[in-house]
Every structure is written in C-alpha cells, then in structure tokens.
Design a protein around this motif. Structure first.
Motif, mmCIF file in Angstrom:
data_model
loop_
_atom_site.group_PDB
_atom_site.id
_atom_site.type_symbol
_atom_site.label_atom_id
_atom_site.label_comp_id
_atom_site.label_asym_id
_atom_site.label_seq_id
_atom_site.Cartn_x
_atom_site.Cartn_y
_atom_site.Cartn_z
ATOM 1 N N UNK A 1 0.765 -1.297 0.030
ATOM 2 C CA UNK A 1 0.012 0.052 0.094
ATOM 3 C C UNK A 1 0.831 1.314 -0.078
ATOM 4 N N UNK A 2 0.540 2.105 -0.772
ATOM 5 C CA UNK A 2 1.160 3.423 -0.830
ATOM 6 C C UNK A 2 0.271 4.530 -0.370
ATOM 7 N N UNK A 3 0.214 5.173 0.714
ATOM 8 C CA UNK A 3 -0.822 6.342 1.048
ATOM 9 C C UNK A 3 -0.242 7.512 0.505
ATOM 10 N N UNK A 4 -1.100 8.314 0.213
ATOM 11 C CA UNK A 4 -0.465 9.744 0.084
ATOM 12 C C UNK A 4 -0.834 10.581 1.100
ATOM 13 N N UNK A 5 0.071 11.501 1.371
ATOM 14 C CA UNK A 5 -0.067 12.529 2.599
ATOM 15 C C UNK A 5 -0.137 13.878 1.858
ATOM 16 N N UNK B 1 7.186 -3.508 3.362
ATOM 17 C CA UNK B 1 6.115 -2.927 4.218
ATOM 18 C C UNK B 1 5.356 -1.786 3.506
ATOM 19 N N UNK B 2 4.121 -1.377 4.176
ATOM 20 C CA UNK B 2 3.542 -0.153 3.309
ATOM 21 C C UNK B 2 4.229 1.081 3.593
ATOM 22 N N UNK B 3 4.109 2.014 2.662
ATOM 23 C CA UNK B 3 4.661 3.356 2.939
ATOM 24 C C UNK B 3 3.821 4.535 2.409
ATOM 25 N N UNK B 4 4.337 5.537 2.422
ATOM 26 C CA UNK B 4 3.397 6.926 2.046
ATOM 27 C C UNK B 4 4.396 7.784 1.468
ATOM 28 N N UNK B 5 3.892 8.904 0.741
ATOM 29 C CA UNK B 5 4.671 10.007 -0.032
ATOM 30 C C UNK B 5 3.822 11.014 -0.146
ATOM 31 N N UNK B 6 4.151 12.270 -0.113
ATOM 32 C CA UNK B 6 3.225 13.377 -0.441
ATOM 33 C C UNK B 6 3.764 14.772 -0.155
ATOM 34 N N UNK C 1 3.523 9.012 -8.304
ATOM 35 C CA UNK C 1 4.055 8.326 -9.297
ATOM 36 C C UNK C 1 5.649 7.859 -9.336
ATOM 37 N N UNK C 2 6.369 8.921 -8.768
ATOM 38 C CA UNK C 2 7.804 8.734 -8.391
ATOM 39 C C UNK C 2 7.930 7.570 -7.524
ATOM 40 N N UNK C 3 6.967 7.792 -6.261
ATOM 41 C CA UNK C 3 7.066 6.879 -5.313
ATOM 42 C C UNK C 3 6.804 5.755 -5.605
ATOM 43 N N UNK C 4 5.828 5.324 -6.356
ATOM 44 C CA UNK C 4 5.586 3.986 -6.810
ATOM 45 C C UNK C 4 6.783 3.410 -7.602
#
Length: 247
Positions: free
Chosen positions: A1-5, A202-207, A228-231
């Motif tokens: 999972x990639x969460x956006x902040x 692990x799950x992560x997030x970016x924003x 997009x870059x994070x994925x």
C-alpha cells in the motif's frame, strides 16, 4: 500500500502546490489516486491555513474528497491542531462526519484517551510511532495496541545519509507490534526510507507533507507526481528485496 499525505502541517509558505482548501484537497486526492495511491492522509485547514479538528471543517474536507475518490480517507489528531488533550477528545466526539481512520501520535499527552475516543466512534486508529521518542515503549504497554488499524513508523531523521539507519533502529524498537506497519520518512529522509519500505515489503507513504522534492531533487509540483515517482521507487526496491538470496 502507498498512502498519499496531501499537505500535512505545511502552509502557503511552502508553495502553491500544497493543497489547503477542501476543493484543492479533493483535486489533489483525485490526481494522486489516479497516479496509484490507495489511501489518503489529510490535514483539514482553517481558512487561514492552520490545522484544525473542527467538525465543520472536517466535514467539508471529507465531503469534498469523497465526492472525487472512493479510497479510505484519514486525518490527523496531532497535538498542534488542538493542544489540550481533553479538548482534542471532545473534538473527536463532536465530529459529524467520520474519517475512515485517524493518526494518533503515541508520544503525545492524551494519546490513549484520543485513540479510545476514535475507536468508540468506529474510526480506525493509525498509531504514530516517531523515532527519537518514547512512543514505541508507550505503544508496547498500551491495552489499545491490538485494536489499532496499523502502526505508522515515522523516521524523523531528515538526513539522506542516516535516515535508513534510523529506520532500522525504529523498527527494532517496535519489535513485532502485531499490527501492519507503514514505514515512512520526511524531507531528506523520505526517499531512502520509502525505498527501505519497499525492500522490506512494508506499506509506505509519500506526498507533500513528507517532502517537497522528487527523488532527483527537482521541486515537486503536485502530490500526483510524488506518488508516481514513489511507486516506481517502491516497486524497484521491492524487486531488489525479493531478488536477494536467502541466508
């Protein structure tokens, strides 16, 4: 999972790319989800740009975002938005629109009471465990630990050179928390920690809450570009982790 902040505690001084109003947050959320984000973390803002737990502002923010996306939406309960713990609990109890989840920083005063109030209302709790605090020890001793949605392991070391080592230290302090872990960093540490999360699965997030820059140092002009870059970074790191020979 990639969460956006989407915005965090940032304000207008951080640039026009940071969404502030419910309408801007909804547009940013839709773009980020289209780019691949599967979960949203947002800080509702007053008209003057301050973080708030106001039920009116929260409802307007959730309504706008949910009109554009169908993924889970979470909010902050950070102490800076409402310094008095008792007032924070009352804010949660007064919400007329409910987020899917809310983050609770376990090192902050009143964390247990705020988490309990959220759980009583059927709101998922993201347990925020910051490096450099006693949050991991407090969480390990908490009777609410088995009931949280996930653990947010936040690496507060902003050095690109040492953030990964700080992440390993934080994960070691957490041990086996019994709940899913979302690992992330901030500013200079955001990209090294995201790649580590990929290698560890692990799950992560970016924003824009966590970083204003793309991996190459270019200024990010939207949350969607960061996602997009994070994925890409996450998937490459995950492939690298899977390709390593087992001991």
């Amino acid at each position: 999972m990639v969460q956006v902040c989407l915005n965090g505690a940032r304000g207008t001084a951080d640039g026009t790319a940071v969404p502030m109003s419910p309408e801007a947050l909804a547009r940013a959320a839709a773009e980020a989800v289209a780019a691949g984000a599967s979960d949203i973390h947002v800080h509702p803002k007053t008209p003057c740009g301050q973080d708030t737990l106001s039920p009116r502002v929260l409802a307007a923010t959730l309504e706008a975002i949910r009109a554009r996306v169908a993924v889970p939406v979470g909010v902050t309960t950070g102490a800076w938005a409402e310094p008095d713990p008792a007032d924070r609990v009352e804010r949660v109890r007064s919400w007329t629109a409910l987020p899917d989840h809310a983050s609770v920083n376990w090192h902050e005063p009143g964390a247990e009471e705020i988490a309990a109030a959220l759980l009583d209302r059927g709101i998922g709790v993201e347990a925020g465990i910051w490096s450099g605090t006693d949050g991991s020890a407090r969480f390990a001793a908490s009777p609410l630990a088995p009931r949280v949605l996930r653990v947010l392991a936040e690496v507060t070391d902003t050095s690109a050179h040492t953030a990964e080592a700080s992440a390993h230290t934080l994960l070691a302090a957490l041990g086996t928390p019994g709940r899913p872990v979302l690992l992330y960093g901030e500013d200079g540490g955001a990209w090294p920690v995201l790649r580590l999360a990929g290698r560890l699965g692990l799950a992560t997030r970016i924003g824009l809450e966590d970083t204003l820059e793309l991996p190459d140092g270019e200024r990010a002009d939207s949350n969607a570009r960061l996602v997009t870059a994070g994925l890409l970074q996450y998937q490459a790191a995950r492939s690298q982790g899977h390709s390593r020979p087992r001991p």
